[in-house]
Design a protein around this motif. Sequence first.
Motif, mmCIF file in Angstrom:
data_model
loop_
_atom_site.group_PDB
_atom_site.id
_atom_site.type_symbol
_atom_site.label_atom_id
_atom_site.label_comp_id
_atom_site.label_asym_id
_atom_site.label_seq_id
_atom_site.Cartn_x
_atom_site.Cartn_y
_atom_site.Cartn_z
ATOM 1 N N ILE A 198 0.839 -1.209 0.000
ATOM 2 C CA ILE A 198 0.000 0.000 0.000
ATOM 3 C C ILE A 198 0.870 1.253 0.000
ATOM 4 O O ILE A 198 0.604 2.221 -0.725
ATOM 5 C CB ILE A 198 -0.943 -0.013 1.213
ATOM 6 C CG1 ILE A 198 -1.974 -1.141 1.064
ATOM 7 C CG2 ILE A 198 -1.649 1.331 1.355
ATOM 8 C CD1 ILE A 198 -2.828 -1.357 2.305
ATOM 9 N N ILE A 199 1.936 1.233 0.815
ATOM 10 C CA ILE A 199 2.835 2.393 0.865
ATOM 11 C C ILE A 199 3.479 2.624 -0.496
ATOM 12 O O ILE A 199 3.596 3.769 -0.963
ATOM 13 C CB ILE A 199 3.912 2.186 1.953
ATOM 14 C CG1 ILE A 199 3.263 2.147 3.333
ATOM 15 C CG2 ILE A 199 4.954 3.303 1.893
ATOM 16 C CD1 ILE A 199 4.209 1.799 4.458
ATOM 17 N N LEU A 202 0.978 4.228 -2.870
ATOM 18 C CA LEU A 202 0.770 5.641 -2.529
ATOM 19 C C LEU A 202 1.953 6.486 -3.006
ATOM 20 O O LEU A 202 1.764 7.582 -3.555
ATOM 21 C CB LEU A 202 0.574 5.795 -1.023
ATOM 22 C CG LEU A 202 -0.734 5.228 -0.447
ATOM 23 C CD1 LEU A 202 -0.751 5.358 1.069
ATOM 24 C CD2 LEU A 202 -1.945 5.924 -1.053
ATOM 25 N N VAL A 206 1.912 9.585 -5.722
ATOM 26 C CA VAL A 206 2.388 10.915 -5.350
ATOM 27 C C VAL A 206 3.457 11.409 -6.321
ATOM 28 O O VAL A 206 3.446 12.566 -6.760
ATOM 29 C CB VAL A 206 2.934 10.900 -3.910
ATOM 30 C CG1 VAL A 206 3.668 12.203 -3.596
ATOM 31 C CG2 VAL A 206 1.795 10.698 -2.915
#
Length: 324
Positions: A198-199, A202, A206
């Motif tokens: 998930i990180i 993300l 970004v």
Amino acid sequence: MALAPNIVGIIGNIISICLFLAPAKTFVKIIKAKSTMNFKSTPYVCALLSVLLWTLYGLLKPATLIVTINAAGTFLEALFVSCFLFYSDRKGRIRTSQSLLLVLGIFGIVVAASLTASRMRDTRVMIAGVVSVIFSIIMYASPLRAMKMVIQTKSVTFMPFTLSAILLLNGLVWSLYAFLVKDIYVAIPNGVGAIFGIIQILLYLVYMNKSKKNQQLALESEKSNLQTNGAPKPSEVANGGDNGIDLEKGTLPKGERSDMEHDMKALHDNRQWKQGMSPPRADAAAESKNPAVEKTTQDFPARKTPPSPSTLPSSNPRAGTADR
């Protein structure tokens, strides 16, 4: 209810196979080049230890779906390590062999401890499970370096989206499988893997646009440097390196081409006059529509005709007394 874990486990097997095959392109390059180049064998040796431990865990539990996927992973990782042993130089081959012996030694110790420490199956499963969890978390934490590079460079080049998505799906599916079969040893590492996945996603979202802008700026800077260093422009290359001007081929409009011809002729006449040849044409500056040419013409005034020798005073002192 027993059908759901099997379906989820089969899906997990498929996703894990895709994850195991992710480095295949790297090894195709190694085989074609017949060299390991700058690739390191350490991640693949560690992955081999992880799948060996999970295969042992699946055999002790027993858990067929865990055994099948990790047995396939063992085969693939063994092939990858074999490529390093075959195509590495002497130093790399020694380093890979030492790592492989260390991995096999650790696996042998875990096997011996699991089989001899206790006669109870739960204790054996616990020993194999704890060791497997430790090494799996280490493997799942390996993308932390890639995430650090993304943050530092603000570019997702070092973290492909496809691999990050597969890692996330793999962690989520096996976490669901662990929840359905109530297996804490499978749940812990795959839960950690899902969080890391998930990180990564993300971070990709970004820095995705920033990475594209950086690549575009780098490309423009490279083009500017090439032109500054004298590299031909596209128009020059298209016209044979003559700055895009070809009077014979008519690359300029007819009116502009005519003005260009007048300007060039005027400059040519001025150069000839400066070298002591015929004087410039009187209408050269008038014909030229280029201010630079007109100024150049004005800088060279009309040359005066030298006086006739008969009008010069005589330098002979006797010339005046001849009539006397």
